[in-house]
Structures are given as structure tokens and as C-alpha cells.
Design an enzyme around this catalytic site. Structure first.
Site, PDB file in Angstrom:
ATOM      1  CB  CYS A 156     -26.620 -37.285  17.681  1.00 21.82           C
ATOM      2  SG  CYS A 156     -25.306 -38.168  16.819  1.00 21.82           S
ATOM      3  CB  CYS A 176     -24.459 -44.374  20.624  1.00 22.18           C
ATOM      4  SG  CYS A 176     -23.548 -43.794  19.182  1.00 22.18           S
ATOM      5  CB  CYS A 206     -25.821 -41.478  23.304  1.00 18.99           C
ATOM      6  SG  CYS A 206     -25.341 -39.729  23.248  1.00 18.99           S
ATOM      7  CB  CYS A 221     -12.792 -32.150  26.716  1.00 18.77           C
ATOM      8  SG  CYS A 221     -11.284 -32.687  27.525  1.00 18.77           S
ATOM      9  CB  CYS A 232      -9.646 -32.604  24.250  1.00 19.23           C
ATOM     10  SG  CYS A 232     -10.269 -34.220  23.736  1.00 19.23           S
ATOM     11  CB  CYS A 239      -8.701 -38.757  23.959  1.00 21.56           C
ATOM     12  SG  CYS A 239      -9.720 -39.122  25.406  1.00 21.56           S
ATOM     13  NE  ARG A 289      -9.974 -37.468  31.077  1.00 22.53           N
ATOM     14  CZ  ARG A 289      -9.803 -37.110  29.800  1.00 22.53           C
ATOM     15  NH1 ARG A 289     -10.643 -37.527  28.902  1.00 22.53           N
ATOM     16  NH2 ARG A 289      -8.795 -36.353  29.451  1.00 22.53           N
TER      17      ARG A 289
HETATM   18  N1  SAM Z   1     -20.578 -37.649  18.893  1.00 22.99           N
HETATM   19  C1  SAM Z   1     -19.240 -37.875  19.204  1.00 22.99           C
HETATM   20  C2  SAM Z   1     -18.883 -39.339  19.255  1.00 22.99           C
HETATM   21  O1  SAM Z   1     -19.764 -40.164  19.432  1.00 22.99           O
HETATM   22  O2  SAM Z   1     -17.695 -39.651  19.140  1.00 22.99           O
HETATM   23  C3  SAM Z   1     -18.789 -37.213  20.483  1.00 22.99           C
HETATM   24  C4  SAM Z   1     -19.638 -37.198  21.719  1.00 22.99           C
HETATM   25  S1  SAM Z   1     -19.947 -38.763  22.524  1.00 22.99           S
HETATM   26  C5  SAM Z   1     -21.192 -38.295  23.667  1.00 22.99           C
HETATM   27  C6  SAM Z   1     -18.469 -39.105  23.465  1.00 22.99           C
HETATM   28  C7  SAM Z   1     -18.408 -40.369  24.279  1.00 22.99           C
HETATM   29  O3  SAM Z   1     -19.100 -40.214  25.502  1.00 22.99           O
HETATM   30  C8  SAM Z   1     -19.013 -41.621  23.696  1.00 22.99           C
HETATM   31  O4  SAM Z   1     -18.190 -42.234  22.759  1.00 22.99           O
HETATM   32  C9  SAM Z   1     -19.199 -42.494  24.929  1.00 22.99           C
HETATM   33  O5  SAM Z   1     -18.065 -43.320  25.116  1.00 22.99           O
HETATM   34  C10 SAM Z   1     -19.338 -41.495  26.070  1.00 22.99           C
HETATM   35  N2  SAM Z   1     -20.700 -41.529  26.626  1.00 22.99           N
HETATM   36  C11 SAM Z   1     -21.808 -41.033  26.035  1.00 22.99           C
HETATM   37  N3  SAM Z   1     -22.901 -41.259  26.796  1.00 22.99           N
HETATM   38  C12 SAM Z   1     -22.481 -41.923  27.899  1.00 22.99           C
HETATM   39  C13 SAM Z   1     -23.151 -42.444  29.044  1.00 22.99           C
HETATM   40  N4  SAM Z   1     -24.466 -42.358  29.196  1.00 22.99           N
HETATM   41  N5  SAM Z   1     -22.408 -43.059  29.987  1.00 22.99           N
HETATM   42  C14 SAM Z   1     -21.068 -43.160  29.835  1.00 22.99           C
HETATM   43  N6  SAM Z   1     -20.392 -42.691  28.777  1.00 22.99           N
HETATM   44  C15 SAM Z   1     -21.081 -42.087  27.797  1.00 22.99           C
HETATM   45 FE1  SF4 Z   2     -24.276 -39.124  18.627  1.00 26.44          FE
HETATM   46 FE2  SF4 Z   2     -24.226 -39.723  21.204  1.00 26.44          FE
HETATM   47 FE3  SF4 Z   2     -23.467 -41.540  19.431  1.00 26.44          FE
HETATM   48 FE4  SF4 Z   2     -21.900 -39.351  19.868  1.00 26.44          FE
HETATM   49  S1  SF4 Z   2     -22.372 -40.986  21.315  1.00 26.44           S
HETATM   50  S2  SF4 Z   2     -22.482 -40.244  17.886  1.00 26.44           S
HETATM   51  S3  SF4 Z   2     -23.522 -37.852  20.298  1.00 26.44           S
HETATM   52  S4  SF4 Z   2     -25.545 -40.676  19.629  1.00 26.44           S
END
Ligand code: SAM
Ligand code: SF4
Ligand code: DTB
Length: 337
Positions: free
Chosen positions: A68, A72, A75, A112, A143, A203, A275
Site C-alpha cells: 500500500c 499509516c 500498518c 468483511c 462489508c 463502519c 465492535r
Molecule cells: N486500506 C483501507 C483503509 O485504510 O481504510 C482498508 C484496510 S485498513 C488495514 C483498515 C483499518 O484497520 C485501519 O483503518 C485501522 O484502523 C485498522 N488497523 C490496521 N492495522 C492495525 C493494527 N496494527 N492494529 C489495530 N488496528 C489496525
Molecule cells: Fe494502506 Fe494500511 Fe493505511 Fe489501509 S491502513 S491505507 S492498508 S497503509
């Protein structure tokens, strides 16, 4: 009539309706309550709209993992960090439907599907539309979480029958820039508006344990509660620290602060399903029980979240038995469209 609807119908005479004018001071005052008073208030609100012994079950699948372009800081799937996650292409529709069949057999009422995209391309939407139609045909709620959407893309997902779209604000507007630099808070809100305008249930929630303060929890909940309508589903995630990310060594959030955040979310968003999301693998049964007492009424079931671990099914089944919990039927959320 399913138990939840019966409960909501009988409760709705005097039940508190959602408000959209919450202030940060009011939210902070809730966080400042003695713990027992906060949980008591949350229980009162919870019982007005929900059967307190019902918990909704969803199962997650990563339909496109890793690589990606966003940064973030939490992530595992960002291409900016070395986390050991291999990037994959978008899965075949049949393989996704096979996963949904297994999830349904395990007791999930919603499937989801998540993709590690900044935003989908229109040709990706052609494929995910088939996934939505196939999962719906099995009688499950759907979802998706695919990153930022245009109004037109949101419309196409609605047309395919999508029930929920997940797009988290993640943290407070004030703290957001400490965690993500490749997009801003307003970008997130804009996509949420496009999803709402398309008539899809939202959500939206966040993550605790990224180095923020309680005031940021209050501010994040004010943003969510003041959306109109309020998000029908509110995931509260406990950070799963991922080695190689900037938050790989983050200090764990106090479990009681986590429970309090769930209670405040319940009070501020009375008709939303809250949730207890990522991080259950690292929580005791007692912490999870307190989360349910504070008003959490949804979980992810199945051994994996997107890339990280989740408790085994047998462990969750045992927890449900110990607490006398039962699954919430599909389409039972009182605020769902
Ligand atoms: N890329 C899309 C986005 O960012 O909206 C969808 C996937 S993203 C992984 C979905 C959500 O998972 C993120 O917004 C975050 O809140 C949660 N998430 C991701 N990594 C996480 C982690 N290590 N611990 C807890 N929540 C996490
Ligand atoms: Fe990409 Fe992870 Fe951020 Fe979703 S949360 S936009 S998968 S880096
Ligand atoms: C949400 O709030 N939590 C889920 C779902 N929405 C998409 C994702 C949790 C991801 C946990 C880390 C991982 O599995 O990589």
C-alpha cells in the site's frame, strides 16, 4: 420477532436518541467519571436499544494484501515499512466466496473484505461488485474497506448490494498527522460522506494505543458521534504493534482506559453497534467481559484479522458460553439502513 428487534421496539418508547451536538468537554466529563458510574450509565443506554446478551459476529478477509502506498504508522501493509508482508494481487472471486462460506458455517453473519489500497481503480470495482453479489446470495451481510472512494464508486457498491463500508478516522483530528502523512483527516471524512450519500451503512472507528492521550479518545468520539447519521458500526481497535512500523514498540494501552472508551462510545452513539475489534488475542477473558459490560456488542471471529492473529474459534465459543452470550442475528442493528 428476533430478540433484538423485540427489545428495541419495546425500549424505543423512552430510549435516548442519538445527538449530533456533542462537545469535547462533555466527552471528557464522561471519561472523568468514576469507572463504576461510567459503566452503569453505559449499561443503561445499552439496554435501551440492544439485547445486552447479543453480540454480532463478523469475519474478515484480506482480498488484496500489502504494497500500500499510504504511510499509516500502525500498518503491516504499508509499502513504506519493512514488515515482512508480501504484496499480493486482488484475489479471485471464487476464492473469496469459499472463505465466506466457511465464515458462515462458523457463525459469522457478516463478511468483511479489506484491500490495501489508497483508493480502488474503477476496474477493481468491477471485481469487488461480483464479490458483494456472491456473498449476499449466501444470505450474509457484506462489508468492504477499500480506501478512499469517489461518489460514483460508492454508488456502484450500493447498487451491488453492499451493506457496510469501513473507513476509520483512526484517531483524533489533532493527533492524526502524527500517525499518517499521505492523507489528512478531512480526506477520511469526505469518503465517509460519499458512503453515507450513497445510502450505505458506515463502519467507522479508530485505534487506541498509538501514543495519544485520553483527550484524543474524547475528540475522536466527538467526531464520530457528530456525524449525521452516526456510523451504524463503530470498531474500537487496540493497536497490534507490528515490528518494522513506527509503532512497533508502542506502549500498550491500559485495558481499563480501553474499556472506558467503549463505554463512552456506547453512551454517545446509543443506536450503533460498537465492535471490540483488533487486539482480542492479547486481552484476557476478563477484559473482554468488561468490554461487553461497557456496551461492546460485536467482534471479529476467525483465526485471522487482515494480517494479524485473532483468537481461535473454540476459544471464542468458550468465552460466549462462560458469559451467556448469543449471536446477534443479521440486520438487527436498530440504526441500520
Ligand atoms: N486500506 C483501507 C483503509 O485504510 O481504510 C482498508 C484496510 S485498513 C488495514 C483498515 C483499518 O484497520 C485501519 O483503518 C485501522 O484502523 C485498522 N488497523 C490496521 N492495522 C492495525 C493494527 N496494527 N492494529 C489495530 N488496528 C489496525
Ligand atoms: Fe494502506 Fe494500511 Fe493505511 Fe489501509 S491502513 S491505507 S492498508 S497503509
Ligand atoms: C477495523 O476497524 N479493524 C479491522 C477492520 N476494521 C478492517 C482491521 C484490523 C486489522 C488488524 C491488523 C491486521 O490484521 O493487519
Amino acid at each position: 420477532m428476533p430478540a433484538t428487534q423485540e427489545h428495541a421496539a419495546s425500549a424505543s418508547v423512552n430510549a435516548i436518541e442519538p445527538r449530533h451536538n456533542w462537545t469535547r468537554d462533555e466527552a471528557e466529563a464522561l471519561f472523568a467519571l468514576p469507572f463504576n458510574d461510567l459503566i452503569f450509565q453505559a449499561q443503561i443506554v445499552h439496554r435501551q436499544w440492544f439485547d445486552p446478551n447479543e453480540v454480532q459476529k463478523s469475519t474478515l478477509l484480506s482480498i488484496k494484501t500489502g504494497g500500500c502506498p499510504e504511510d499509516c504508522g500502525y500498518c503491516s501493509q504499508s509499502a513504506k515499512f519493512e514488515t515482512g508482508i508480501k504484496a499480493t494481487k486482488l484475489m479471485d472471486v471464487d476464492a473469496v466466496l469459499e472463505g465466506a462460506r466457511r465464515a458462515k458455517a462458523s457463525g459469522a453473519s457478516r463478511y468483511c473484505m479489506g484491500a490495501a489500497w489508497r483508493s480502488p481503480k474503477d476496474r477493481d470495482i468491477d471485481v469487488v461488485v461480483e464479490m458483494i453479489k456472491g456473498v449476499r446470495a449466501m444470505g450474509m451481510e457484506t462489508c468492504m474497506t477499500l480506501g478512499m472512494l469517489t461518489p460514483d464508486q460508492a454508488g456502484r457498491l450500493k447498487e451491488a448490494g453492499l451493506d457496510y463500508y469501513n473507513h476509520n478516522v483512526d484517531t483524533s483530528e489533532e493527533f492524526y498527522g502524527e500517525i499518517i502523512t499521505t492523507r489528512n483527516f478531512e480526506d477520511r471524512i469526505e469518503t465517509i460522506r460519499h458512503v453515507q450519500d450513497a445510502g450505505i451503512n458506515v463502519c467507522a472507528g479508530g485505534i487506541l494505543g498509538m501514543g495519544e492521550e485520553i483527550g484524543d479518545h474524547a475528540s475522536m468520539l466527538v467526531t464520530l458521534a457528530n456525524l449525521s447519521p452516526q456510523p451504524q458500526s463503530v470498531p474500537i481497535n487496540m493497536l497490534i504493534p507490528i515490528a518494522g512500523t513506527p509503532l512497533g514498540e508502542a506502549e500498550a494501552v491500559d485495558p481499563l482506559d480501553f474499556v472506558s472508551c467503549i463505554a463512552v462510545a456506547r453512551i454517545m452513539m446509543p443506536k450503533s453497534v460498537v465492535r471490540l475489534s483488533a487486539g482480542r488475542e492479547w486481552m484476557t477473558d476478563e477484559t473482554q467481559a468488561l468490554c461487553f459490560l461497557a456496551g461492546a456488542n460485536s467482534i471479529f471471529i476467525g483465526e485471522a484479522l487482515l494480517t494479524a492473529a485473532n483468537p481461535e474459534l473454540s476459544k471464542d465459543e468458550k468465552l460466549f458460553r462462560r458469559l451467556g452470550l448469543k449471536p446477534m442475528p443479521a440486520h438487527a442493528c436498530p440504526s441500520a439502513i
